[in-house]
Every structure is written in C-alpha cells, then in structure tokens.
Write a protein that holds these residues in place. Structure first.
Motif, PDB file in Angstrom:
ATOM      1  N   VAL A  60       2.800  -0.939   4.457  1.00 23.19           N
ATOM      2  CA  VAL A  60       2.852   0.378   4.119  1.00 23.19           C
ATOM      3  C   VAL A  60       4.077   0.747   3.509  1.00 23.19           C
ATOM      4  O   VAL A  60       5.049   0.464   4.353  1.00 23.19           O
ATOM      5  CB  VAL A  60       2.346   1.300   5.170  1.00 23.19           C
ATOM      6  N   VAL A  78       1.746   4.833   0.210  1.00 23.61           N
ATOM      7  CA  VAL A  78       1.287   6.118   0.889  1.00 23.61           C
ATOM      8  C   VAL A  78       2.101   7.005   0.520  1.00 23.61           C
ATOM      9  O   VAL A  78       3.357   7.285   0.928  1.00 23.61           O
ATOM     10  CB  VAL A  78       1.033   6.099   2.452  1.00 23.61           C
ATOM     11  N   GLY A 128      -3.547   4.990   6.355  1.00 28.66           N
ATOM     12  CA  GLY A 128      -3.098   3.808   5.832  1.00 28.66           C
ATOM     13  C   GLY A 128      -2.773   2.680   6.494  1.00 28.66           C
ATOM     14  O   GLY A 128      -2.851   1.559   6.225  1.00 28.66           O
ATOM     15  N   GLN A 185      -2.624  10.966   6.863  1.00 30.41           N
ATOM     16  CA  GLN A 185      -3.083  10.084   5.790  1.00 30.41           C
ATOM     17  C   GLN A 185      -2.105   8.764   6.015  1.00 30.41           C
ATOM     18  O   GLN A 185      -2.604   7.490   5.827  1.00 30.41           O
ATOM     19  CB  GLN A 185      -2.716  10.600   4.396  1.00 30.41           C
ATOM     20  N   ASP A 186      -0.882   8.995   6.624  1.00 27.57           N
ATOM     21  CA  ASP A 186      -0.049   7.692   7.040  1.00 27.57           C
ATOM     22  C   ASP A 186      -0.785   6.908   8.108  1.00 27.57           C
ATOM     23  O   ASP A 186      -0.834   5.665   8.079  1.00 27.57           O
ATOM     24  CB  ASP A 186       1.033   8.074   7.499  1.00 27.57           C
ATOM     25  N   THR A 206     -10.107  10.610   0.411  1.00 31.32           N
ATOM     26  CA  THR A 206      -8.953   9.592   0.272  1.00 31.32           C
ATOM     27  C   THR A 206      -9.660   8.469  -0.402  1.00 31.32           C
ATOM     28  O   THR A 206     -10.796   7.958  -0.034  1.00 31.32           O
ATOM     29  CB  THR A 206      -8.399   9.084   1.465  1.00 31.32           C
ATOM     30  N   LEU A 233       0.941  -1.243   0.272  1.00 32.82           N
ATOM     31  CA  LEU A 233       0.143  -0.017  -0.200  1.00 32.82           C
ATOM     32  C   LEU A 233       1.006   1.177  -0.119  1.00 32.82           C
ATOM     33  O   LEU A 233       1.524   1.755   1.159  1.00 32.82           O
ATOM     34  CB  LEU A 233      -1.006   0.037   1.322  1.00 32.82           C
ATOM     35  N   LEU A 268      -2.952   4.702  -1.931  1.00 31.17           N
ATOM     36  CA  LEU A 268      -3.670   5.364  -1.024  1.00 31.17           C
ATOM     37  C   LEU A 268      -3.791   6.821  -1.798  1.00 31.17           C
ATOM     38  O   LEU A 268      -2.934   7.801  -1.797  1.00 31.17           O
ATOM     39  CB  LEU A 268      -3.192   5.552   0.314  1.00 31.17           C
TER      40      LEU A 268
END
Length: 328
Positions: free
Chosen positions: A70, A41, A53, A49-50, A257, A39, A97
């Motif tokens: 991530v 990020v 994720g 946002q992190d 998002t 994923l 993401l």
C-alpha cells in the motif's frame, strides 16, 4: 443512534456470503506479477479507505504470490494518487484504489486534471459500496425522513445543511435530493465531518448526509439517523429505512470503491488482478471486517464497473452543472 448500537448490530448481522470467484481460464492464469504490486491509496493513512486497502493487500498477496504494498498518495482530493497510476506502466504492478473523488466527481465538478478519469484507466473490479446516512439535528424533533423532507419543503427560510466539503459526495448527493424533492436548503461546507457534527448537535445545522463509516465512529447522540441511501437496508442498521422506503422513489447513492489500472493494461493481466482481488474480498479476513467499515461487497467485473463509472459521471455532471463549482 449510539455507536454501541451500531457496532452491536454489525456484530449480529449475518456474515457476508462469499463473492463468486470466477474460474480462471488459461488467459487469466497465464499472468503472474514479476514483482511487488503497488496499491495506490489516494488518501492519508488511518481512514476507512486506507484500512480497506491494507486489508485487501494482506489478503491478495498470497493469492497473487507477490507482496501487495500500500502506497498512500494523499492530496488534492485523491487526484495526486490517480495521477501516479495514470502515468504508471500498464504492467499490472501499479493499481489504484479508486473512488468518485478522483474519477467521476473530479471530472463532473470541473477540476483541472492531468488525466481523463474514464479513458486513462482500465476498470478492474467494483469492490464495495458504502451508503450515505441522512442525519437531522435533534432540535428538529423529526419523526423520520419523510417528516424532515416535508419541513425542508415548507421552510420559509432555507434550512442549512452541512457537507464534508464543496464538490464532495455529501454535497452533490444533497443537491440531487434538493432538486428532486424541491427542498429549501442551503449549503454550508465543512472540512470533514467532525466540525459538522458539532454544529448539527448545537442546532446550527439542520441536516446533512454523511458516510456510514463516519456515523459508526461517533456515539450518535448528537443527531438522529433518519435514512440511508442504499437500495436495501444496511445490514448494520436494519432499523433505519432507506430513502426509497421513506417516499423518495428510486433514490440511491453510494460512496463506492473500485480497482483501476493504467490504460492499456493487457486483458489477461486485468483478469488475473480481478480474480485475485475478488477472491481476497471473499476471504475470512475481509468478511469479518467489512461490516465494521460500513461497506458491503459488490464484486462486479471491469465491464460492469466501467458502465457504472459512465453512469456515475453523467449523474454528477448533471447535478454539478447548475452549481458552478470552482475549486482550482
């Protein structure tokens, strides 16, 4: 409003209803990842946002039966992360993401891109929305959003407004409002919200839009929150009206998002990823944390997410055209 009040309201708000999880047909259940899912990020570790994720990765891993790893690819407003996904194999093992900064706004402001943000990705799932808050300097002593906007219309000298950078959501949202409401305001870009908050508190800046997560991270004493840009009042701040309620009819804006995969990802793979991450969004882990992150779940499928992307691109292209933004 003080941070304690925001967090208390978030805790008291009713938990989000579970998102409807589609029954998996034979096509969706036929695919399973044959290795860890990356994923991407497109931001540095530690931001909202992190955090989102990493929560998604943790919740989706047991559903998919594979680790979801991530990988932070910060740089160029998230463009570097999007590039990595656009170049990846369309096998479901690399997903993005996605936010407007890499996709719709990036193209709308004319940023030079090695990918097409619409045609080089497959929309998977519309994850969440985060409204933007309209803030006023305490020295203005405005009663509400209507009072603030009236002062901005009647100002003999442009009122300075802050953004978190040229060509960002907060810049374009204010420019959209400026055009619609005929505001006499002037843009002052900052590198992030912290410095802008300081100048807002000192009265050097009169107003600004900023993300709700940024508001939640402050004590709120340096500004007055007069409105949010969501369709309905935000659950964590029920006393703050929407801009539509404040007289700006049908004005909505969201820092959204979603999940995107490389172009050409097979439909069964997309369907399985969408099902898994939709189920992850409905998990107790995510439901307990979304309010504190300043977001609300969406859960629309790839088709609806793709339609939103087209609408978003058209809106910000129209807003950005007269600004002649040059970033590269």
């Amino acid at each position: 409003m003080q941070r304690r009040s925001f967090l208390t309201l978030a805790a008291l708000a009713p938990p989000f209803a579970p998102l409807a999880v589609r029954a998996q047909g034979s096509g969706a259940s036929a695919w399973a990842p044959h290795g860890p899912v990356r994923l991407i990020v497109p931001f540095a570790p530690g931001g909202s946002q992190d955090v989102l994720g990493r929560l998604l990765a943790q919740a989706a891993a047991p559903i998919l039966g594979q680790n979801v790893v991530v990988e932070n690819r910060a740089g160029a407003g998230g463009v570097l992360g999007a590039e990595a996904v656009a170049r990846a194999a369309p096998d479901g093992l690399t997903i993005l993401l996605a936010t407007a900064g890499q996709l719709t706004i990036a193209k709308a402001i004319g940023r030079r891109l090695s990918y097409d943000p619409i045609t080089d990705f497959t929309p998977v799932l519309y994850l969440v929305d985060s409204p933007v808050a309209l803030l006023a300097a305490p020295q203005l002593n405005v009663r509400d959003a209507a009072d603030l906007l009236q002062r901005a219309r009647q100002a003999t000298q442009p009122l300075p407004y802050a953004s978190t950078g040229i060509g960002t959501n907060t810049h374009l949202i204010m420019e959209d409002l400026k055009a619609r409401e005929h505001l006499n305001v002037e843009h002052v870009p900052y590198r992030g919200a912290a410095a802008a908050f300081n100048d807002l508190a000192a009265g050097r800046i009169a107003l600004m839009f900023v993300s709700v997560p940024s508001v939640l991270a402050t004590d709120g004493t340096q500004f007055k929150v007069v409105a949010v840009t969501s369709r309905e009042r935000f659950p964590a701040t029920p006393e703050v009206p929407t801009l539509s309620e404040s007289g700006v009819k049908d004005f909505e804006a969201s820092i959204w998002t979603g999940l995107s995969a490389p172009k050409g990802t097979p439909a069964p793979v997309v369907a399985r990823l969408a099902d898994a991450f939709r189920e992850a969004m409905a998990s107790d882990l995510l439901r307990a944390r979304l309010g504190g992150l300043g977001v609300t779940p969406n859960g629309a499928d790839g088709t609806a997410f793709g339609a939103m992307l087209q609408d978003d691109l058209e809106r910000w292209t129209r807003v950005a055209a007269p600004l002649h933004i040059q970033l590269d």
